[in-house]
Enzyme design. Sequence first.
Site, PDB file in Angstrom:
ATOM      1  N   SER A 125       0.846  -1.192   0.000  1.00 18.61           N
ATOM      2  CA  SER A 125       0.000   0.000   0.000  1.00 18.61           C
ATOM      3  C   SER A 125       0.884   1.245   0.000  1.00 18.61           C
ATOM      4  O   SER A 125       2.015   1.225   0.505  1.00 18.61           O
ATOM      5  CB  SER A 125      -0.844  -0.035   1.276  1.00 18.61           C
ATOM      6  OG  SER A 125      -1.369   1.232   1.552  1.00 18.61           O
ATOM      7  N   TYR A 150      -2.002  -1.456  10.982  1.00 15.98           N
ATOM      8  CA  TYR A 150      -2.271  -2.067   9.666  1.00 15.98           C
ATOM      9  C   TYR A 150      -1.176  -1.680   8.679  1.00 15.98           C
ATOM     10  O   TYR A 150      -0.576  -2.528   8.010  1.00 15.98           O
ATOM     11  CB  TYR A 150      -3.644  -1.616   9.130  1.00 15.98           C
ATOM     12  CG  TYR A 150      -3.760  -1.798   7.633  1.00 15.98           C
ATOM     13  CD1 TYR A 150      -3.868  -3.079   7.080  1.00 15.98           C
ATOM     14  CD2 TYR A 150      -3.685  -0.709   6.751  1.00 15.98           C
ATOM     15  CE1 TYR A 150      -3.922  -3.255   5.700  1.00 15.98           C
ATOM     16  CE2 TYR A 150      -3.738  -0.880   5.382  1.00 15.98           C
ATOM     17  CZ  TYR A 150      -3.856  -2.145   4.855  1.00 15.98           C
ATOM     18  OH  TYR A 150      -3.893  -2.325   3.493  1.00 15.98           O
ATOM     19  N   LYS A 154       2.187  -3.824   6.468  1.00 15.67           N
ATOM     20  CA  LYS A 154       2.576  -3.797   5.044  1.00 15.67           C
ATOM     21  C   LYS A 154       4.084  -3.522   4.922  1.00 15.67           C
ATOM     22  O   LYS A 154       4.775  -4.152   4.128  1.00 15.67           O
ATOM     23  CB  LYS A 154       1.772  -2.729   4.289  1.00 15.67           C
ATOM     24  CG  LYS A 154       0.295  -3.044   4.176  1.00 15.67           C
ATOM     25  CD  LYS A 154       0.045  -4.254   3.302  1.00 15.67           C
ATOM     26  CE  LYS A 154      -1.304  -4.862   3.484  1.00 15.67           C
ATOM     27  NZ  LYS A 154      -1.481  -6.167   2.866  1.00 15.67           N
TER      28      LYS A 154
HETATM   29  P1  NAD Z   1     -10.706  -7.615   1.354  1.00 15.49           P
HETATM   30  O1  NAD Z   1     -10.886  -7.661   2.828  1.00 15.49           O
HETATM   31  O2  NAD Z   1     -11.890  -7.367   0.518  1.00 15.49           O
HETATM   32  O3  NAD Z   1     -10.034  -8.974   0.853  1.00 15.49           O
HETATM   33  C1  NAD Z   1      -9.136  -9.704   1.639  1.00 15.49           C
HETATM   34  C2  NAD Z   1      -9.622 -11.150   1.642  1.00 15.49           C
HETATM   35  O4  NAD Z   1      -8.705 -11.930   2.412  1.00 15.49           O
HETATM   36  C3  NAD Z   1     -10.992 -11.304   2.313  1.00 15.49           C
HETATM   37  O5  NAD Z   1     -11.834 -12.033   1.450  1.00 15.49           O
HETATM   38  C4  NAD Z   1     -10.706 -12.082   3.595  1.00 15.49           C
HETATM   39  O6  NAD Z   1     -11.754 -12.959   3.924  1.00 15.49           O
HETATM   40  C5  NAD Z   1      -9.440 -12.813   3.235  1.00 15.49           C
HETATM   41  N1  NAD Z   1      -8.557 -13.146   4.364  1.00 15.49           N
HETATM   42  C6  NAD Z   1      -8.140 -12.339   5.356  1.00 15.49           C
HETATM   43  N2  NAD Z   1      -7.298 -13.005   6.162  1.00 15.49           N
HETATM   44  C7  NAD Z   1      -7.176 -14.265   5.657  1.00 15.49           C
HETATM   45  C8  NAD Z   1      -6.448 -15.428   6.044  1.00 15.49           C
HETATM   46  N3  NAD Z   1      -5.676 -15.441   7.132  1.00 15.49           N
HETATM   47  N4  NAD Z   1      -6.558 -16.532   5.290  1.00 15.49           N
HETATM   48  C9  NAD Z   1      -7.345 -16.552   4.197  1.00 15.49           C
HETATM   49  N5  NAD Z   1      -8.064 -15.488   3.787  1.00 15.49           N
HETATM   50  C10 NAD Z   1      -7.980 -14.358   4.514  1.00 15.49           C
HETATM   51  O7  NAD Z   1      -9.545  -6.553   1.062  1.00 15.49           O
HETATM   52  P2  NAD Z   1      -9.083  -5.930  -0.320  1.00 15.49           P
HETATM   53  O8  NAD Z   1      -9.515  -4.511  -0.352  1.00 15.49           O
HETATM   54  O9  NAD Z   1      -9.443  -6.817  -1.431  1.00 15.49           O
HETATM   55  O10 NAD Z   1      -7.520  -5.907  -0.100  1.00 15.49           O
HETATM   56  C11 NAD Z   1      -6.680  -6.928  -0.606  1.00 15.49           C
HETATM   57  C12 NAD Z   1      -5.259  -6.662  -0.189  1.00 15.49           C
HETATM   58  O11 NAD Z   1      -4.852  -5.392  -0.684  1.00 15.49           O
HETATM   59  C13 NAD Z   1      -5.043  -6.612   1.313  1.00 15.49           C
HETATM   60  O12 NAD Z   1      -3.782  -7.189   1.591  1.00 15.49           O
HETATM   61  C14 NAD Z   1      -5.028  -5.135   1.608  1.00 15.49           C
HETATM   62  O13 NAD Z   1      -4.291  -4.846   2.764  1.00 15.49           O
HETATM   63  C15 NAD Z   1      -4.354  -4.592   0.373  1.00 15.49           C
HETATM   64  N6  NAD Z   1      -4.673  -3.194   0.098  1.00 15.49           N
HETATM   65  C16 NAD Z   1      -5.967  -2.822  -0.076  1.00 15.49           C
HETATM   66  C17 NAD Z   1      -6.274  -1.502  -0.326  1.00 15.49           C
HETATM   67  C18 NAD Z   1      -7.711  -1.051  -0.501  1.00 15.49           C
HETATM   68  O14 NAD Z   1      -7.972   0.133  -0.480  1.00 15.49           O
HETATM   69  N7  NAD Z   1      -8.662  -1.938  -0.684  1.00 15.49           N
HETATM   70  C19 NAD Z   1      -5.255  -0.541  -0.421  1.00 15.49           C
HETATM   71  C20 NAD Z   1      -3.943  -0.951  -0.267  1.00 15.49           C
HETATM   72  C21 NAD Z   1      -3.649  -2.298  -0.016  1.00 15.49           C
HETATM   73  C1  UD1 Z   2      -7.122   4.734   3.948  1.00 17.28           C
HETATM   74  C2  UD1 Z   2      -6.246   4.086   5.002  1.00 17.28           C
HETATM   75  C3  UD1 Z   2      -4.978   3.554   4.367  1.00 17.28           C
HETATM   76  C4  UD1 Z   2      -5.296   2.638   3.193  1.00 17.28           C
HETATM   77  C5  UD1 Z   2      -6.142   3.431   2.199  1.00 17.28           C
HETATM   78  C6  UD1 Z   2      -6.538   2.638   0.974  1.00 17.28           C
HETATM   79  C7  UD1 Z   2      -6.766   5.467   6.979  1.00 17.28           C
HETATM   80  C8  UD1 Z   2      -6.218   6.416   7.981  1.00 17.28           C
HETATM   81  N1  UD1 Z   2      -5.912   5.067   6.020  1.00 17.28           N
HETATM   82  O1  UD1 Z   2      -6.443   5.852   3.492  1.00 17.28           O
HETATM   83  O2  UD1 Z   2      -4.202   2.854   5.316  1.00 17.28           O
HETATM   84  O3  UD1 Z   2      -4.120   2.180   2.589  1.00 17.28           O
HETATM   85  O4  UD1 Z   2      -7.342   3.862   2.867  1.00 17.28           O
HETATM   86  O5  UD1 Z   2      -7.585   1.801   1.246  1.00 17.28           O
HETATM   87  O6  UD1 Z   2      -7.914   5.062   7.043  1.00 17.28           O
HETATM   88  N2  UD1 Z   2     -12.759  11.138   3.862  1.00 17.28           N
HETATM   89  C9  UD1 Z   2     -13.752  12.043   4.189  1.00 17.28           C
HETATM   90  N3  UD1 Z   2     -14.913  11.559   4.712  1.00 17.28           N
HETATM   91  C10 UD1 Z   2     -15.133  10.220   4.932  1.00 17.28           C
HETATM   92  C11 UD1 Z   2     -14.098   9.308   4.577  1.00 17.28           C
HETATM   93  C12 UD1 Z   2     -12.922   9.806   4.061  1.00 17.28           C
HETATM   94  O7  UD1 Z   2     -13.611  13.241   4.014  1.00 17.28           O
HETATM   95  O8  UD1 Z   2     -16.189   9.862   5.439  1.00 17.28           O
HETATM   96  C13 UD1 Z   2     -11.514  11.666   3.293  1.00 17.28           C
HETATM   97  C14 UD1 Z   2     -10.307  11.341   4.141  1.00 17.28           C
HETATM   98  O9  UD1 Z   2     -10.107  12.298   5.115  1.00 17.28           O
HETATM   99  C15 UD1 Z   2      -9.198  11.303   3.087  1.00 17.28           C
HETATM  100  C16 UD1 Z   2      -9.926  10.837   1.806  1.00 17.28           C
HETATM  101  O10 UD1 Z   2     -11.316  11.054   2.042  1.00 17.28           O
HETATM  102  O11 UD1 Z   2      -8.724  12.569   2.904  1.00 17.28           O
HETATM  103  C17 UD1 Z   2      -9.680   9.386   1.477  1.00 17.28           C
HETATM  104  O12 UD1 Z   2      -9.999   8.617   2.639  1.00 17.28           O
HETATM  105  P1  UD1 Z   2      -9.966   7.022   2.639  1.00 17.28           P
HETATM  106  O13 UD1 Z   2     -10.887   6.496   1.612  1.00 17.28           O
HETATM  107  O14 UD1 Z   2     -10.190   6.595   4.051  1.00 17.28           O
HETATM  108  O15 UD1 Z   2      -8.485   6.633   2.175  1.00 17.28           O
HETATM  109  P2  UD1 Z   2      -7.069   7.068   2.764  1.00 17.28           P
HETATM  110  O16 UD1 Z   2      -7.175   8.145   3.750  1.00 17.28           O
HETATM  111  O17 UD1 Z   2      -6.193   7.323   1.612  1.00 17.28           O
END
Ligand code: NAD
Ligand code: UD1
Length: 341
Positions: A125, A150, A154
């Site tokens: 991330s 969290y 990463k």
């Molecule tokens: P998500 O929660 O939708 O998907 C993660 C999946 O992993 C879920 O289906 C959950 O059931 C499964 N899981 C969790 N722990 C497990 C375990 N121990 N064994 C087997 N399955 C398990 O999340 P996502 O948004 O799809 O994110 C996927 C990856 O990307 C994660 O590693 C997350 O940290 C990373 N990531 C996500 C975002 C985002 O904004 N969505 C941003 C940056 C990084």
């Molecule tokens: C969040 C996570 C980050 C993760 C990323 C991607 C936190 C502190 N960080 O970051 O670890 O990698 O998502 O999934 O949660 N906002 C509003 N109103 C709301 C929600 C959000 O104004 O109700 C604003 C926030 O202040 C921010 C922007 O929208 O400025 C984006 O927020 P968000 O979607 O939570 O993502 P990140 O802050 O980038």
Amino acid sequence: MKNILVTGGTGYIGSHTALALREAGYQPILLDNLDNSELFVLDSLEKISGVKFPFFEGDCRDSEIYSKIHELYPFDSIIHFAAHKAVGESVENPLKYFDNNINGCIVLLAAMKKLHVKNLIFSSSCTVYGNPENAMVTEQTPLAMPESPYGYTKLVCEQIIEQVLNSSSNLSASLLRYFNPIGAHQSGLIGEKPVGIPNNLVPYITQTAIGIRECLSVFGNDYPTQDGTCVRDFIHVCDVADAHVAALKHIEKQTKPSLFKFNIGTGKGTSVLELISSFEESTGIKLNWRYADRRTGDVIEIFANTDLSNSTLEWKAKRNINDAMRDAWNWEKSLHDLNNA
Ligand code: NAD
Ligand code: UD1
């Protein structure tokens, strides 16, 4: 068809990536413990693709599961999505995050060594850059201590993977640093299903528009940005999915063990207010929102420099934020229908 193990395969990004892999001619084998996803995702994947995806319900921390899957579906590459990702929960219960995210990664790496699996694509991330001095970050931007446990998992997993690679003779990995994945598949059949009150901006917007939440709070209007609100690099989840296919093709081409780090973003910063306007423009809905205090720990402005991923992976985000907001809205409406069925 080459088998690819996809951990967290029924989750938000995992399910979209499974589809992209299948479209690219791979056979995704999904592993998930359903901690944050549901079985209906498998039906939706089948509806969209016309095929059933092999699925194993199991935990990434269970070392035996990898041998079991490998015996049935031999694989050379793993895409590791499985992790917990709720920032607030990680502050309340860091050990849960260290156990699942860090331990899960360690057990997986050990299984890769044991089974001679060569390639790993890891979900990282942009949180590993902390609150950067320059809003546009490259892969060379120094890493910083993330704000939350969290985020820390990463950073630690990236370092663990790097050190294991240094000590290993045949393992390669690509660390993909996602910026802000948003939106959903255009079919409206898969997307993100937040549990409880969403922390992230886009699910909060769509839940407000559909009437689950009364009003969106925009956290802070006095930041030193173009309109006073925070800036992020919002990227359509299908573009993120495509990046995994590109990263896989790229890592498969390597002739010696290698480690890569890539920013997965659009290269463009969008403010919170701009995203709200994009939602209103692409759906025709007027959103109820108001300014609120700053959210503690928020990064002010961050977006990706994508030169490296664009050139090395021959991949570029194709969809814009209007596409993402339209698809996020369609998904919210599908969820509403599902919940009321
Ligand atoms: P998500 O929660 O939708 O998907 C993660 C999946 O992993 C879920 O289906 C959950 O059931 C499964 N899981 C969790 N722990 C497990 C375990 N121990 N064994 C087997 N399955 C398990 O999340 P996502 O948004 O799809 O994110 C996927 C990856 O990307 C994660 O590693 C997350 O940290 C990373 N990531 C996500 C975002 C985002 O904004 N969505 C941003 C940056 C990084
Ligand atoms: C969040 C996570 C980050 C993760 C990323 C991607 C936190 C502190 N960080 O970051 O670890 O990698 O998502 O999934 O949660 N906002 C509003 N109103 C709301 C929600 C959000 O104004 O109700 C604003 C926030 O202040 C921010 C922007 O929208 O400025 C984006 O927020 P968000 O979607 O939570 O993502 P990140 O802050 O980038």
